[in-house]
Design an enzyme around this catalytic site. Structure first.
Site, mmCIF file in Angstrom:
data_model
loop_
_atom_site.group_PDB
_atom_site.id
_atom_site.type_symbol
_atom_site.label_atom_id
_atom_site.label_comp_id
_atom_site.label_asym_id
_atom_site.label_seq_id
_atom_site.Cartn_x
_atom_site.Cartn_y
_atom_site.Cartn_z
ATOM 1 N N SER A 261 0.846 -1.196 0.000
ATOM 2 C CA SER A 261 0.000 0.000 0.000
ATOM 3 C C SER A 261 0.878 1.241 0.000
ATOM 4 O O SER A 261 2.081 1.172 0.264
ATOM 5 C CB SER A 261 -0.924 0.009 1.214
ATOM 6 O OG SER A 261 -0.232 0.532 2.329
ATOM 7 N N LYS A 262 0.256 2.365 -0.275
ATOM 8 C CA LYS A 262 0.996 3.615 -0.380
ATOM 9 C C LYS A 262 1.766 3.911 0.906
ATOM 10 O O LYS A 262 2.836 4.504 0.869
ATOM 11 C CB LYS A 262 0.017 4.741 -0.670
ATOM 12 C CG LYS A 262 0.724 6.046 -0.886
ATOM 13 C CD LYS A 262 -0.220 7.166 -1.193
ATOM 14 C CE LYS A 262 0.520 8.483 -1.113
ATOM 15 N NZ LYS A 262 1.035 8.760 0.223
ATOM 16 N N ARG A 263 1.213 3.463 2.026
ATOM 17 C CA ARG A 263 1.898 3.706 3.305
ATOM 18 C C ARG A 263 3.298 3.094 3.325
ATOM 19 O O ARG A 263 4.182 3.580 4.007
ATOM 20 C CB ARG A 263 1.070 3.136 4.465
ATOM 21 C CG ARG A 263 -0.066 4.037 4.884
ATOM 22 C CD ARG A 263 -0.687 3.526 6.165
ATOM 23 N NE ARG A 263 -1.200 2.168 5.978
ATOM 24 C CZ ARG A 263 -2.398 1.884 5.481
ATOM 25 N NH1 ARG A 263 -3.215 2.873 5.164
ATOM 26 N NH2 ARG A 263 -2.802 0.644 5.312
#
Ligand code: GLU
Length: 507
Positions: A261-263
């Site tokens: 994920s972008k995190r």
């Protein structure tokens, strides 16, 4: 072969989406055929402005070219599902008429009540299916005059697929092999919504048919929907021309299980998207790999090896080589870790293979931004000294900082290890030799004099070299030192050596 990339414009394109587009592109270029870009925007509640433009721009930066699509036109258009809206109703109606689908009039509240009642009686995930549909308000459970009345008075309805009972659906997937699902596990999915729009399932199947798609290559998250799609092809009588399916493995987090994920990028302070994304609500800009200075070739090479392997240990592939080597047979079933450091490694490899000429312009731009001046001939000699140490072109600045700025401090671990013993004496000797030099200043001369000075103190030059680097640059490591010193010039080097000799402890 006709393949499509069919994203929904719900936000910036995830790397998994870029990889899906890439695999479609590689395969169709290898086999010959067309690649279509179809925008699946039937869920208007999830529409994000700018997402479609972003998808097109990111893929074009990667060098993924389409033959047909929203931005290209083509014989099977329109390629945006919202513009095809009028077409879908007749297909939904066709299924109602043939008994494969039915009208359902239930309100949100009635659906909630049904779920609650099933949960209360111990059903963990209640579904609208052969068991529950008899208790709901639909054209299978209500008397036909009641259904006719509701339709005539314009009562809102959806059209649901009538999932057949007791069937086994067999999907032959090019990557996963045979996937067998029992229809008892599947629900009566909505095909057509009360707002007059088809759902993803209906629009996807109808468009793949109308656009004559031969191979559906998409992410693994769509595998659970595929049995329904197969049943839809069957219900329409289209099984003979049904596309082949290939579901690509998920992209996983760099350091563990779970979906990327972008995190994961945020945590490392690294970009996540191919190109810059501007959040349409906040105006916040998120730089992509392009803005951060990555080469599209490196990014594509990195993505290609996520879930696919060439069968040997080669890693560097240009786009044409990927097209040559690619095939679905070598796409793995298991997820692929998205290792950000591997992407950096690829970029480094591509940077190293660049010609010095091609780096002159971007490097001199970087120098201008810093207000640092350098003759072209020196820049041309400096770039090859430092380029092997760079991951991004923009790293040039940090690699040449010590060339332009005298050291403000000296690396303490090197001071502790190397500054002592005979070193200060060698340094004094060397300063005198460099100052009184009559020959031309060059790396060879600088090195020869250093070796002589070390020998006069009975020391091996190798053991003193890091101390010398520390004295001229302040740093523990760096490019080939004597070449660097030759470019830096004799008087600047002498000044730096003097400064180090007077700043640092003598014994
Ligand atoms: N619209 C779907 C998505 O956003 C497409 C899935 C498919 O390729 O069928 O990924």
């Amino acid at each position: 072969m006709r393949v499509r990339f069919a994203p929904s414009p719900t936000g910036p394109l995830h790397p998994g989406g870029v990889r899906t587009a890439l695999f479609n592109y590689l395969l169709v270029r290898k086999m010959g055929g067309q690649l279509v870009l179809r925008i699946e925007d039937t869920d208007q509640t999830r529409f994000v402005p700018g997402a479609e433009e972003f998808i097109i721009e990111s893929l074009s930066w990667c060098g993924i070219e389409f033959d047909e699509g929203v931005h290209k036109g083509g014989p099977y258009g329109p390629y945006r599902q919202s513009e095809r809206k009028a077409m879908y109703r007749q297909y939904a109606m066709q299924l109602v008429e043939s008994g494969h689908a039915y009208y359902a009039f239930d309100t949100e509240k009635e659906l909630d009540t049904m779920r609650e009642q099933f949960k209360a009686s111990g059903v963990a995930s209640p579904q609208y299916n052969a068991i529950s549909r008899v208790r709901m308000k639909n054209s299978l459970s209500l008397p036909s005059d009641e259904v006719a009345r509701r339709l005539e008075t314009g009562e809102p309805y959806v059209i649901r697929f009538k999932m057949p009972r007791g069937r086994e659906v067999r999907v032959q997937d090019r990557i996963r092999g045979l996937v067998v699902v029992q229809t008892a596990q599947l629900d009566d999915k909505v095909l057509f919504k009360s707002d007059g729009m088809p759902t993803y399932h209906l629009a996807n199947v109808v468009d793949d048919r109308l656009m004559q798609i031969t191979h559906v290559i998409r992410g693994e998250e769509w595998l659970p929907s595929t049995p329904l799609h197969v049943l839809l092809y069957e219900a329409f009588g289209w099984l003979e021309t049904m596309p082949e399916f290939a579901h690509l493995p998920l992209l996983l987090k760099p350091d563990g299980d779970g979906k990327l994920s972008k995190r994961d990028g945020d945590r490392l302070g690294l970009p996540f998207y191919a190109t810059e994304w501007t959040n349409p609500e906040t105006g916040e800009k998120m730089p992509g790999y392009r803005e951060a200075g990555y080469f599209p070739e490196a990014y594509v090479n990195f993505l290609a090896l996520l879930g696919w392997n060439p069968g040997d240990n080669r890693e560097i592939f240009g786009m044409d080589e990927l097209i040559q080597a690619f095939g679905l047979e070598r796409v793995n079933k298991h997820g692929a870790r998205y290792d950000f450091t591997k992407l950096q490694w690829f970029n480094q490899q591509y940077l190293r293979s660049r010609s010095v000429d091609s780096l002159m312009e971007p490097c001199s731009q970087l120098l201008i931004q810093k207000g640092w001046e350098l003759e072209d001939s020196i820049l041309r000699a400096l770039i090859p000294l430092v380029m092997d140490r760079m991951v991004l072109v923009s790293d040039f600045i940090q690699e040449v900082r010590s060339f332009f700025e005298e050291p403000e401090s000296y690396d303490e671990t090197v001071v502790a290890k190397k500054w002592g013993g005979v070193f200060p004496a060698v340094l004094e000797d060397l300063i005198r030799c460099y100052e009184s030099l009559h020959e031309d200043w060059s790396g060879t001369t600088a090195e020869a004099l250093f070796k002589e000075a070390a020998a006069r103190q009975g020391a091996s030059p190798g053991s003193l070299l890091q101390g010398l680097r520390l004295a001229v640059t302040g740093q523990a490591s760096g490019p080939a030192l004597f070449d660097w010193m030759s470019l830096r010039g004799r008087s600047a080097c002498v000044a730096r050596l003097r400064r180090a000799a007077s700043t640092l402890p003598t014994g």
